[in-house]
Design a protein around this motif. Sequence first.
Motif, PDB file in Angstrom:
ATOM      1  N   GLU A 180     -22.170  24.929  31.689  1.00  0.00           N
ATOM      2  CA  GLU A 180     -22.467  23.502  31.584  1.00  0.00           C
ATOM      3  C   GLU A 180     -23.127  22.923  32.820  1.00  0.00           C
ATOM      4  N   THR A 181     -22.651  23.255  33.999  1.00  0.00           N
ATOM      5  CA  THR A 181     -23.174  22.631  35.223  1.00  0.00           C
ATOM      6  C   THR A 181     -24.195  23.517  35.937  1.00  0.00           C
ATOM      7  N   CYS A 182     -24.731  24.502  35.228  1.00  0.00           N
ATOM      8  CA  CYS A 182     -25.799  25.331  35.803  1.00  0.00           C
ATOM      9  C   CYS A 182     -27.052  24.490  36.041  1.00  0.00           C
ATOM     10  N   HIS A 199     -32.250  24.572  23.347  1.00  0.00           N
ATOM     11  CA  HIS A 199     -31.557  23.898  24.440  1.00  0.00           C
ATOM     12  C   HIS A 199     -32.221  22.569  24.792  1.00  0.00           C
ATOM     13  N   ARG A 200     -33.529  22.527  24.758  1.00  0.00           N
ATOM     14  CA  ARG A 200     -34.213  21.262  25.071  1.00  0.00           C
ATOM     15  C   ARG A 200     -33.768  20.158  24.112  1.00  0.00           C
ATOM     16  N   LEU A 201     -33.675  20.514  22.852  1.00  0.00           N
ATOM     17  CA  LEU A 201     -33.225  19.546  21.855  1.00  0.00           C
ATOM     18  C   LEU A 201     -31.774  19.134  22.115  1.00  0.00           C
ATOM     19  N   ALA A 202     -30.902  20.126  22.339  1.00  0.00           N
ATOM     20  CA  ALA A 202     -29.490  19.831  22.581  1.00  0.00           C
ATOM     21  C   ALA A 202     -29.302  19.029  23.862  1.00  0.00           C
ATOM     22  N   PRO A 250     -25.315  22.660  26.404  1.00  0.00           N
ATOM     23  CA  PRO A 250     -26.305  21.581  26.398  1.00  0.00           C
ATOM     24  C   PRO A 250     -26.362  20.776  27.695  1.00  0.00           C
ATOM     25  N   GLY A 251     -25.329  20.874  28.518  1.00  0.00           N
ATOM     26  CA  GLY A 251     -25.343  20.149  29.787  1.00  0.00           C
ATOM     27  C   GLY A 251     -26.128  20.841  30.887  1.00  0.00           C
ATOM     28  N   ALA A 252     -26.466  22.115  30.708  1.00  0.00           N
ATOM     29  CA  ALA A 252     -27.197  22.862  31.748  1.00  0.00           C
ATOM     30  C   ALA A 252     -28.582  22.259  31.961  1.00  0.00           C
ATOM     31  N   LYS A 253     -29.020  22.262  33.226  1.00  0.00           N
ATOM     32  CA  LYS A 253     -30.341  21.732  33.582  1.00  0.00           C
ATOM     33  C   LYS A 253     -31.282  22.911  33.838  1.00  0.00           C
ATOM     34  N   HIS A 295     -20.624  25.849  38.163  1.00  0.00           N
ATOM     35  CA  HIS A 295     -21.518  26.927  37.755  1.00  0.00           C
ATOM     36  C   HIS A 295     -22.665  27.063  38.757  1.00  0.00           C
ATOM     37  N   PRO A 296     -23.373  28.168  38.725  1.00  0.00           N
ATOM     38  CA  PRO A 296     -24.379  28.449  39.762  1.00  0.00           C
ATOM     39  C   PRO A 296     -25.610  27.537  39.684  1.00  0.00           C
ATOM     40  N   THR A 297     -26.288  27.466  40.838  1.00  0.00           N
ATOM     41  CA  THR A 297     -27.623  26.888  40.937  1.00  0.00           C
ATOM     42  C   THR A 297     -28.582  28.027  41.238  1.00  0.00           C
ATOM     43  N   VAL A 298     -29.578  28.196  40.402  1.00  0.00           N
ATOM     44  CA  VAL A 298     -30.562  29.267  40.569  1.00  0.00           C
ATOM     45  C   VAL A 298     -31.898  28.610  40.910  1.00  0.00           C
ATOM     46  N   GLN A 299     -32.380  28.864  42.114  1.00  0.00           N
ATOM     47  CA  GLN A 299     -33.590  28.195  42.570  1.00  0.00           C
ATOM     48  C   GLN A 299     -34.854  28.891  42.066  1.00  0.00           C
ATOM     49  N   ASP A 300     -36.004  28.289  42.377  1.00  0.00           N
ATOM     50  CA  ASP A 300     -37.291  28.734  41.837  1.00  0.00           C
ATOM     51  C   ASP A 300     -37.565  30.212  42.108  1.00  0.00           C
ATOM     52  N   ASN A 301     -38.218  30.849  41.135  1.00  0.00           N
ATOM     53  CA  ASN A 301     -38.741  32.215  41.250  1.00  0.00           C
ATOM     54  C   ASN A 301     -37.668  33.294  41.380  1.00  0.00           C
ATOM     55  N   ALA A 302     -36.418  32.967  41.121  1.00  0.00           N
ATOM     56  CA  ALA A 302     -35.355  33.976  41.186  1.00  0.00           C
ATOM     57  C   ALA A 302     -35.400  34.870  39.949  1.00  0.00           C
ATOM     58  N   LEU A 303     -34.854  36.076  40.099  1.00  0.00           N
ATOM     59  CA  LEU A 303     -34.782  37.034  39.002  1.00  0.00           C
ATOM     60  C   LEU A 303     -33.380  37.624  38.961  1.00  0.00           C
ATOM     61  N   ILE A 304     -32.755  37.587  37.787  1.00  0.00           N
ATOM     62  CA  ILE A 304     -31.400  38.111  37.620  1.00  0.00           C
ATOM     63  C   ILE A 304     -31.445  39.186  36.545  1.00  0.00           C
ATOM     64  N   ALA A 305     -31.125  40.412  36.925  1.00  0.00           N
ATOM     65  CA  ALA A 305     -31.336  41.571  36.065  1.00  0.00           C
ATOM     66  C   ALA A 305     -30.181  41.775  35.087  1.00  0.00           C
ATOM     67  N   SER A 306     -30.340  42.761  34.223  1.00  0.00           N
ATOM     68  CA  SER A 306     -29.456  42.990  33.076  1.00  0.00           C
ATOM     69  C   SER A 306     -27.987  43.103  33.474  1.00  0.00           C
ATOM     70  N   GLY A 307     -27.145  42.353  32.780  1.00  0.00           N
ATOM     71  CA  GLY A 307     -25.706  42.480  32.945  1.00  0.00           C
ATOM     72  C   GLY A 307     -25.136  41.866  34.201  1.00  0.00           C
ATOM     73  N   ALA A 308     -25.925  41.213  35.011  1.00  0.00           N
ATOM     74  CA  ALA A 308     -25.417  40.619  36.252  1.00  0.00           C
ATOM     75  C   ALA A 308     -24.548  39.404  35.933  1.00  0.00           C
ATOM     76  N   LYS A 309     -23.515  39.212  36.756  1.00  0.00           N
ATOM     77  CA  LYS A 309     -22.613  38.076  36.602  1.00  0.00           C
ATOM     78  C   LYS A 309     -22.678  37.246  37.884  1.00  0.00           C
ATOM     79  N   VAL A 310     -23.100  36.017  37.742  1.00  0.00           N
ATOM     80  CA  VAL A 310     -23.175  35.086  38.873  1.00  0.00           C
ATOM     81  C   VAL A 310     -22.165  33.989  38.585  1.00  0.00           C
ATOM     82  N   LEU A 311     -21.119  33.914  39.398  1.00  0.00           N
ATOM     83  CA  LEU A 311     -19.958  33.106  39.053  1.00  0.00           C
ATOM     84  C   LEU A 311     -19.628  32.085  40.128  1.00  0.00           C
ATOM     85  N   GLY A 312     -19.328  30.870  39.691  1.00  0.00           N
ATOM     86  CA  GLY A 312     -18.894  29.820  40.593  1.00  0.00           C
ATOM     87  C   GLY A 312     -20.024  28.904  41.014  1.00  0.00           C
ATOM     88  N   SER A 313     -19.657  27.890  41.768  1.00  0.00           N
ATOM     89  CA  SER A 313     -20.630  26.906  42.249  1.00  0.00           C
ATOM     90  C   SER A 313     -21.335  27.448  43.484  1.00  0.00           C
TER      91      SER A 313
END
Length: 221
Positions: free
Chosen positions: A90-92, A38-41, A70-73, A117-135
């Motif tokens: 893309e807009t994560c 991803h860093r390369l892309a 490749p657009g995700a930050k 797409h979502p914004t995930v802030q520092d130190n967050a943890l998202i476990a197996s199979g979770a779906k985080v949808l939308g802005s």
Amino acid sequence: MFKLLKEDIDTIFEQDPAARSYLEVILTYSGLHAIWGHRLAHGFYKRKFFFLARIISQISRFFTGIEIHPGAKIGRRLFIDHGMGVVIGETCEIGDNVTLYQGVTLGGTGKEKGKRHPTVQDNALIASGAKVLGSITIGESSKIGAGSVVLRDVPSNSTVVGIPGRIVIRDGKKIQKDFNHRDLPDPIADRLSIMEREIIRLKQELDEAKKGEYQNDHSSL
């Protein structure tokens, strides 16, 4: 660059007790390969070589099973454990020290334009199979339980479980990385337990009422 690569590897040793050697991590950890790809892309994407960026991301997806647009930050020290089926849109925007488990989707909810797409802030943890949808925003040091579907913002220092996701812990004990999926509270099971106790109580009252009517009928005879 080499310092950043070493930091990625050290993050795996910190998070995964199964990691045994640098050679093993470098050659066999698909989450690490996906991040490097991803860093390369993303570098090409920022320079508006969109097609080349997509080609690189698709090659990475083929070999790792992890799809990162490749657009995700993405910030530093992202840890993708196992990783198969992870999708990052893309807009994560992902902060530092974030952990994602297999099957996580950071996706959109439709064909909306702009930030979708979502914004995930520092130190967050998202476990197996979770779906985080939308802005939406997942706050700092928050945890999303396995299999949850999150459609609304999550405050910092919160734990979310269920479909749709419900906040079950907020500003409680200090959030740690030693997350145990089995210890998550289950609000649906708790509600069913309350209903079961209420049904038992009502049944007891009904039995007592029937018993009282029976005694009154026989006393009148």
